[in-house]
Motif scaffolding. Structure first.
Motif, PDB file in Angstrom:
ATOM      1  N   ALA A  14     -10.404   1.853  -6.894  1.00  0.00           N
ATOM      2  CA  ALA A  14     -11.012   3.181  -6.837  1.00  0.00           C
ATOM      3  C   ALA A  14     -10.005   4.272  -6.495  1.00  0.00           C
ATOM      4  O   ALA A  14     -10.122   5.393  -6.982  1.00  0.00           O
ATOM      5  CB  ALA A  14     -12.152   3.192  -5.818  1.00  0.00           C
ATOM      6  N   ARG A  15      -9.023   3.948  -5.675  1.00  0.00           N
ATOM      7  CA  ARG A  15      -8.069   4.988  -5.286  1.00  0.00           C
ATOM      8  C   ARG A  15      -6.798   4.988  -6.134  1.00  0.00           C
ATOM      9  O   ARG A  15      -5.901   5.790  -5.903  1.00  0.00           O
ATOM     10  CB  ARG A  15      -7.742   4.888  -3.800  1.00  0.00           C
ATOM     11  CG  ARG A  15      -6.986   3.687  -3.369  1.00  0.00           C
ATOM     12  CD  ARG A  15      -6.652   3.737  -1.867  1.00  0.00           C
ATOM     13  NE  ARG A  15      -5.926   2.558  -1.488  1.00  0.00           N
ATOM     14  CZ  ARG A  15      -6.452   1.511  -0.864  1.00  0.00           C
ATOM     15  NH1 ARG A  15      -7.717   1.511  -0.534  1.00  0.00           N
ATOM     16  NH2 ARG A  15      -5.703   0.465  -0.555  1.00  0.00           N
ATOM     17  N   SER A  16      -6.724   4.109  -7.102  1.00  0.00           N
ATOM     18  CA  SER A  16      -5.538   4.025  -7.960  1.00  0.00           C
ATOM     19  C   SER A  16      -5.646   5.039  -9.083  1.00  0.00           C
ATOM     20  O   SER A  16      -6.596   5.018  -9.857  1.00  0.00           O
ATOM     21  CB  SER A  16      -5.408   2.624  -8.549  1.00  0.00           C
ATOM     22  OG  SER A  16      -5.248   1.696  -7.522  1.00  0.00           O
ATOM     23  N   THR A  17      -4.655   5.903  -9.155  1.00  0.00           N
ATOM     24  CA  THR A  17      -4.663   6.932 -10.201  1.00  0.00           C
ATOM     25  C   THR A  17      -3.633   6.647 -11.280  1.00  0.00           C
ATOM     26  O   THR A  17      -3.764   7.128 -12.386  1.00  0.00           O
ATOM     27  CB  THR A  17      -4.377   8.319  -9.595  1.00  0.00           C
ATOM     28  OG1 THR A  17      -3.133   8.263  -8.903  1.00  0.00           O
ATOM     29  CG2 THR A  17      -5.476   8.740  -8.650  1.00  0.00           C
ATOM     30  N   THR A  70       0.840  -1.201   0.000  1.00  0.00           N
ATOM     31  CA  THR A  70       0.000   0.000   0.000  1.00  0.00           C
ATOM     32  C   THR A  70       0.873   1.247   0.000  1.00  0.00           C
ATOM     33  O   THR A  70       0.622   2.186  -0.762  1.00  0.00           O
ATOM     34  CB  THR A  70      -0.949  -0.003   1.212  1.00  0.00           C
ATOM     35  OG1 THR A  70      -1.770  -1.170   1.140  1.00  0.00           O
ATOM     36  CG2 THR A  70      -1.829   1.232   1.233  1.00  0.00           C
ATOM     37  N   SER A 124      -0.586  -1.041  -6.639  1.00  0.00           N
ATOM     38  CA  SER A 124      -2.009  -1.345  -6.750  1.00  0.00           C
ATOM     39  C   SER A 124      -2.264  -2.619  -7.525  1.00  0.00           C
ATOM     40  O   SER A 124      -3.146  -3.395  -7.173  1.00  0.00           O
ATOM     41  CB  SER A 124      -2.744  -0.184  -7.416  1.00  0.00           C
ATOM     42  OG  SER A 124      -2.586   0.986  -6.666  1.00  0.00           O
ATOM     43  N   ALA A 167     -11.764  -1.229  -3.588  1.00  0.00           N
ATOM     44  CA  ALA A 167     -11.251  -0.038  -2.905  1.00  0.00           C
ATOM     45  C   ALA A 167      -9.896   0.380  -3.471  1.00  0.00           C
ATOM     46  O   ALA A 167      -9.662   1.567  -3.713  1.00  0.00           O
ATOM     47  CB  ALA A 167     -11.152  -0.292  -1.402  1.00  0.00           C
ATOM     48  N   ARG A 207       2.389   1.814  -3.206  1.00  0.00           N
ATOM     49  CA  ARG A 207       1.343   2.017  -4.212  1.00  0.00           C
ATOM     50  C   ARG A 207       1.422   0.980  -5.327  1.00  0.00           C
ATOM     51  O   ARG A 207       1.266   1.293  -6.500  1.00  0.00           O
ATOM     52  CB  ARG A 207       1.396   3.425  -4.773  1.00  0.00           C
ATOM     53  CG  ARG A 207       1.142   4.430  -3.679  1.00  0.00           C
ATOM     54  CD  ARG A 207       0.987   5.786  -4.175  1.00  0.00           C
ATOM     55  NE  ARG A 207       0.653   6.604  -3.012  1.00  0.00           N
ATOM     56  CZ  ARG A 207       0.389   7.843  -3.048  1.00  0.00           C
ATOM     57  NH1 ARG A 207       0.391   8.469  -4.169  1.00  0.00           N
ATOM     58  NH2 ARG A 207       0.102   8.508  -1.953  1.00  0.00           N
TER      59      ARG A 207
END
Length: 156
Positions: free
Chosen positions: A60-63, A34, A39, A57, A37
């Motif tokens: 959804a937060r992975s850019t 985490t 992901s 989740a 990052r």
């Protein structure tokens, strides 16, 4: 991400075995991933453990996720039974992306995902929502003749 990373995670679990040692090690590994990052690996771990909410989740937060990897569609497929609305939303997002990409091949691929949306909407008894969605999609893209042809060919 390399497949060997997920295999390494599974192998480590097998070596440590179940129980408190594994849980502590697992928490540290997931925390590290985490923070880094990672992901893609996190999602694959969660999918392998059938932890759909956790995979959703992270997604959804992975850019910076390389969406060309197909991980988003693997999450959608895995979410169909437990979280059908989340699966529908992911499929719809992919459809929009494919339509923006343009080209008959993209439209054909989009139709495959639209069939998934239709199936999930029907299973949920949401025929009216499906009809509105597909009508809005057609109305939003009146100049894309090839898209209309592919939708018609797919029975959508």
């Amino acid at each position: 991400f390399q497949q060997s990373s997920l295999e390494g995670y599974k192998e480590l679990h097998q070596l440590i075995g179940s129980g408190a040692n594994w849980e502590a090690t697992r928490r540290r590994l997931l925390s590290h991933l985490t923070k880094d990052r990672d992901s893609y690996l996190l999602i694959n771990i969660y999918l392998s453990e059938d932890l759909i909410d956790e995979a959703l989740a992270v997604l959804a937060r992975s850019t910076n996720m390389g969406w060309g990897s197909g991980v988003d569609m693997r999450v959608a497929k895995a979410a169909e039974k437990q979280r059908p609305q989340a699966a529908i939303d992911l499929y719809a997002k992919k459809v929009e992306q494919l339509i923006r990409n343009g080209g008959r091949g993209s439209y054909q691929e989009a139709c495959g995902y639209l069939k998934d949306v239709r199936r999930l909407r029907r299973q949920a008894g949401e025929d009216a929502e499906w009809k509105r969605y597909i009508a809005n999609l057609r109305e939003a893209n009146p100049r894309l003749r090839a898209l209309r042809e592919e939708l018609d060919k797919a029975g959508l």
